[in-house]
Design a protein around this motif. Structure first.
Motif, PDB file in Angstrom:
ATOM      1  N   ALA A 185       0.843  -1.206   0.000  1.00  0.00           N
ATOM      2  CA  ALA A 185       0.000   0.000   0.000  1.00  0.00           C
ATOM      3  C   ALA A 185       0.879   1.258   0.000  1.00  0.00           C
ATOM      4  O   ALA A 185       0.594   2.233  -0.704  1.00  0.00           O
ATOM      5  CB  ALA A 185      -0.929  -0.007   1.215  1.00  0.00           C
ATOM      6  N   ALA A 188       2.337   1.757  -3.418  1.00  0.00           N
ATOM      7  CA  ALA A 188       1.287   2.169  -4.364  1.00  0.00           C
ATOM      8  C   ALA A 188       0.940   3.653  -4.178  1.00  0.00           C
ATOM      9  O   ALA A 188       0.792   4.394  -5.153  1.00  0.00           O
ATOM     10  CB  ALA A 188       0.047   1.297  -4.168  1.00  0.00           C
ATOM     11  N   VAL A 189       0.842   4.101  -2.904  1.00  0.00           N
ATOM     12  CA  VAL A 189       0.490   5.509  -2.656  1.00  0.00           C
ATOM     13  C   VAL A 189       1.627   6.425  -3.111  1.00  0.00           C
ATOM     14  O   VAL A 189       1.401   7.468  -3.739  1.00  0.00           O
ATOM     15  CB  VAL A 189       0.155   5.727  -1.158  1.00  0.00           C
ATOM     16  CG1 VAL A 189       0.076   7.209  -0.820  1.00  0.00           C
ATOM     17  CG2 VAL A 189      -1.158   5.030  -0.816  1.00  0.00           C
ATOM     18  N   ARG A 192       1.695   6.490  -6.881  1.00  0.00           N
ATOM     19  CA  ARG A 192       0.547   7.277  -7.367  1.00  0.00           C
ATOM     20  C   ARG A 192       0.885   8.777  -7.362  1.00  0.00           C
ATOM     21  O   ARG A 192       0.407   9.552  -8.162  1.00  0.00           O
ATOM     22  CB  ARG A 192      -0.645   6.992  -6.442  1.00  0.00           C
ATOM     23  CG  ARG A 192      -1.796   7.947  -6.517  1.00  0.00           C
ATOM     24  CD  ARG A 192      -2.661   7.658  -7.745  1.00  0.00           C
ATOM     25  NE  ARG A 192      -3.809   8.532  -7.796  1.00  0.00           N
ATOM     26  CZ  ARG A 192      -5.056   8.120  -7.942  1.00  0.00           C
ATOM     27  NH1 ARG A 192      -5.319   6.849  -8.084  1.00  0.00           N
ATOM     28  NH2 ARG A 192      -6.042   8.980  -7.988  1.00  0.00           N
ATOM     29  N   ILE A 394      -2.000   4.308   5.807  1.00  0.00           N
ATOM     30  CA  ILE A 394      -1.634   4.248   4.382  1.00  0.00           C
ATOM     31  C   ILE A 394      -2.571   3.300   3.641  1.00  0.00           C
ATOM     32  O   ILE A 394      -2.831   3.480   2.443  1.00  0.00           O
ATOM     33  CB  ILE A 394      -0.141   3.835   4.214  1.00  0.00           C
ATOM     34  CG1 ILE A 394       0.418   4.383   2.896  1.00  0.00           C
ATOM     35  CG2 ILE A 394       0.068   2.334   4.283  1.00  0.00           C
ATOM     36  CD1 ILE A 394       0.634   5.841   2.843  1.00  0.00           C
ATOM     37  N   GLU A 395      -3.136   2.308   4.346  1.00  0.00           N
ATOM     38  CA  GLU A 395      -4.114   1.415   3.704  1.00  0.00           C
ATOM     39  C   GLU A 395      -5.406   2.170   3.384  1.00  0.00           C
ATOM     40  O   GLU A 395      -6.062   1.898   2.391  1.00  0.00           O
ATOM     41  CB  GLU A 395      -4.426   0.234   4.625  1.00  0.00           C
ATOM     42  CG  GLU A 395      -3.248  -0.675   4.904  1.00  0.00           C
ATOM     43  CD  GLU A 395      -3.670  -1.843   5.794  1.00  0.00           C
ATOM     44  OE1 GLU A 395      -3.526  -1.728   7.026  1.00  0.00           O
ATOM     45  OE2 GLU A 395      -4.162  -2.840   5.244  1.00  0.00           O
ATOM     46  N   ALA A 398      -4.626   4.317   0.307  1.00  0.00           N
ATOM     47  CA  ALA A 398      -4.582   3.470  -0.893  1.00  0.00           C
ATOM     48  C   ALA A 398      -6.006   3.077  -1.309  1.00  0.00           C
ATOM     49  O   ALA A 398      -6.353   3.085  -2.491  1.00  0.00           O
ATOM     50  CB  ALA A 398      -3.732   2.229  -0.624  1.00  0.00           C
ATOM     51  N   TRP A 399      -6.828   2.768  -0.331  1.00  0.00           N
ATOM     52  CA  TRP A 399      -8.226   2.379  -0.583  1.00  0.00           C
ATOM     53  C   TRP A 399      -8.964   3.516  -1.292  1.00  0.00           C
ATOM     54  O   TRP A 399      -9.658   3.333  -2.289  1.00  0.00           O
ATOM     55  CB  TRP A 399      -8.855   2.033   0.765  1.00  0.00           C
ATOM     56  CG  TRP A 399     -10.219   1.427   0.710  1.00  0.00           C
ATOM     57  CD1 TRP A 399     -10.858   0.904  -0.382  1.00  0.00           C
ATOM     58  CD2 TRP A 399     -11.114   1.280   1.817  1.00  0.00           C
ATOM     59  NE1 TRP A 399     -12.088   0.432  -0.018  1.00  0.00           N
ATOM     60  CE2 TRP A 399     -12.281   0.648   1.324  1.00  0.00           C
ATOM     61  CE3 TRP A 399     -11.042   1.609   3.165  1.00  0.00           C
ATOM     62  CZ2 TRP A 399     -13.363   0.357   2.141  1.00  0.00           C
ATOM     63  CZ3 TRP A 399     -12.122   1.311   3.985  1.00  0.00           C
ATOM     64  CH2 TRP A 399     -13.276   0.689   3.482  1.00  0.00           C
ATOM     65  N   TYR A 401      -7.707   5.925  -2.978  1.00  0.00           N
ATOM     66  CA  TYR A 401      -7.177   6.141  -4.336  1.00  0.00           C
ATOM     67  C   TYR A 401      -7.666   5.062  -5.308  1.00  0.00           C
ATOM     68  O   TYR A 401      -7.342   5.091  -6.486  1.00  0.00           O
ATOM     69  CB  TYR A 401      -5.644   6.064  -4.314  1.00  0.00           C
ATOM     70  CG  TYR A 401      -4.907   7.342  -3.922  1.00  0.00           C
ATOM     71  CD1 TYR A 401      -5.306   8.602  -4.395  1.00  0.00           C
ATOM     72  CD2 TYR A 401      -3.764   7.282  -3.131  1.00  0.00           C
ATOM     73  CE1 TYR A 401      -4.601   9.742  -4.053  1.00  0.00           C
ATOM     74  CE2 TYR A 401      -3.051   8.422  -2.785  1.00  0.00           C
ATOM     75  CZ  TYR A 401      -3.476   9.653  -3.255  1.00  0.00           C
ATOM     76  OH  TYR A 401      -2.763  10.785  -2.926  1.00  0.00           O
ATOM     77  N   LEU A 403      -6.737   1.881  -4.960  1.00  0.00           N
ATOM     78  CA  LEU A 403      -5.593   0.983  -5.158  1.00  0.00           C
ATOM     79  C   LEU A 403      -5.723  -0.298  -4.345  1.00  0.00           C
ATOM     80  O   LEU A 403      -4.753  -1.026  -4.163  1.00  0.00           O
ATOM     81  CB  LEU A 403      -4.288   1.722  -4.765  1.00  0.00           C
ATOM     82  CG  LEU A 403      -3.989   2.989  -5.577  1.00  0.00           C
ATOM     83  CD1 LEU A 403      -2.826   3.775  -4.968  1.00  0.00           C
ATOM     84  CD2 LEU A 403      -3.659   2.617  -7.018  1.00  0.00           C
TER      85      LEU A 403
END
Ligand code: SF4
Ligand code: SF4
Ligand code: SF4
Length: 412
Positions: A185, A188-189, A192, A394-395, A398-399, A401, A403
């Protein structure tokens, strides 16, 4: 004398630290920060009597440091006294050595994760570990992941790319061996937001050894990290971490406790941030992608004591408030009681649970569907105390976004 030791002279005996110290509020076994810290330190010397064993009941939460109006480094005084106490009494106990070696345990256990998890979590093993080692059979232990983070692909970096867009990710042992989805996550963030994420080989940050009185071993791990991280920091990379304990250790805990003042250490410390602290800076510079999708839910956010010690506010809460529809309720409690490995120990488990109880009540009474917290051991303790899932901020980002949903939510 070091700055930590000299700080005791500033104590004005106001007792503010005593009224805030979480363990001192719930047990008589700990005499409190003023007595165990500056007051006792006046009588400690290399050839003087060994520190009183009660100093081991300090959890290292650093709440006292935050409230002390005179800047006394009480938590560090206590950590050093604990290390001296163990040295004087035949060395660090086996239980503490094991709890301090999260990296070694992870390395040994992850290839056989299902078997290791069975051995670690079945009632007979828990009873034996309780009776022989002093690890409380009720305490929240994590589960090893069969797949580690980052895996083979992600350990390279390209010196040819633009260093201003490069971020070094310090994932720590928990993400590597227990919760690899948090590392995914985080990457990914960051990606992004246009970052190249560099994941160098890394050791445990050394905090579990520092807090269990093993300073020599901690020094080897810390020096190993400096050898990898300092050249990257020198090349202009910022270092971010998803564990507030790891980043605090790199920023100040290790250099202060180990008296390890060096150019490399100062450079790494100045380049290190908690990942949410870093993302808030990006937002302030107008460079954060704020195209968050709405999340219609309430979360209870607990800022771990190790984050408060960074003195950067609550960047995770600030970021989550950018998400439309998401209601963020702050816990307003200083400590969940686990304090790294403190609440796992048999003689301290009940203290840790008593410290955490007001927080557990707050989570359950808030009506939130889940809690959010930046520190792994705190999440495990909050799940243990409430039965509700707990995720890293951060999860949530990510959610939002798009992701990927947090694993704890997918599992229900
Ligand atoms: S670090 Fe925490 S437990 Fe230790 S004296 Fe300070 S407030 Fe108390
Ligand atoms: S809060 Fe600071 S100044 Fe006051 S008693 Fe504690 S250590 Fe001393
Ligand atoms: S503080 Fe970080 S690196 Fe250190 S043991 Fe915990 S997760 Fe590992």
């Amino acid at each position: 004398m070091t700055d930590v030791e000299l700080s005791l002279d500033a104590c004005i005996k106001c007792n503010i630290c005593v009224s805030y110290c979480p363990p001192a509020k719930v047990t008589d076994l700990f005499p409190g920060p003023k007595y165990a810290g500056p007051q006792a330190q006046r009588f400690r010397s290399p050839r003087g009597p060994s520190p009183d064993a009660s100093v081991d009941y300090c959890s290292g939460c650093r709440v006292c440091n935050l409230v002390c109006p005179a800047g006394v480094r009480i938590a560090e005084l206590n950590a050093k006294a604990r290390a001296r106490m163990y040295r004087d009494r035949g060395g660090v106990p086996l239980r503490n050595r094991l709890l301090g070696r999260s990296e070694l345990l992870g390395r040994l256990a992850h290839p056989v994760a299902p078997l290791a998890n069975y051995l670690l979590h079945n009632p007979i093993s828990r009873w034996l570990a309780d009776a022989w080692l002093g690890i409380d059979r009720r305490a929240p232990l994590p589960r090893f992941s069969l797949h580690t983070f980052p895996g083979p692909v992600r350990s390279k970096w390209s010196p040819a790319s633009n260093p201003r867009r490069r971020v070094v990710y310090f994932h720590g042992c928990a993400t590597r061996y227990y919760e690899p989805w948090i590392g995914r996550a985080a990457v990914a963030v960051l990606e992004r937001n246009g970052m190249e994420v560099v994941i160098p080989p890394q050791n445990c940050c050394s905090l579990p050894m520092l807090s269990n009185g093993e300073f020599d071993a901690a020094r080897r791990y810390y020096d190993g990290n400096l050898r990898t991280l300092a050249p990257l920091a020198e090349a202009g990379c910022e270092i971010v971490g998803t564990s507030t304990s790891c980043t605090l250790t790199l920023k100040e805990e290790a250099p202060d406790l180990l008296e390890a003042d060096s150019d490399a250490g100062r450079l790494v410390a100045a380049s290190t941030s908690d990942i949410c602290e870093y993302l808030v800076r990006l937002h302030e510079a107008g460079a954060l992608d704020t195209a968050f999708r709405p999340l219609e839910l309430s979360v209870l956010y607990h800022a771990p004591c190790q984050l408060n010690a960074h003195r950067v506010g609550h960047p995770a809460a600030d970021l989550m408030r950018l998400i439309p529809g998401l209601t963020v309720i702050e816990s307003e409690h200083p400590c969940c009681g686990i304090a790294g490995t403190y609440g796992l120990k048999k003689e301290k488990y009940a203290i840790g649970m008593a410290v955490g109880q007001p927080l557990f009540d707050r989570v359950q009474q808030s009506g939130a569907r889940l809690s959010v917290c930046d520190s792994e051991t705190c999440r495990w303790q909050i799940v243990h105390g409430t039965g509700l899932p707990s995720v890293h901020p951060i999860e949530i980002l990510a959610w939002s976004y798009g992701l990927g949903e947090p694993l704890a939510i997918r599992k229900g």
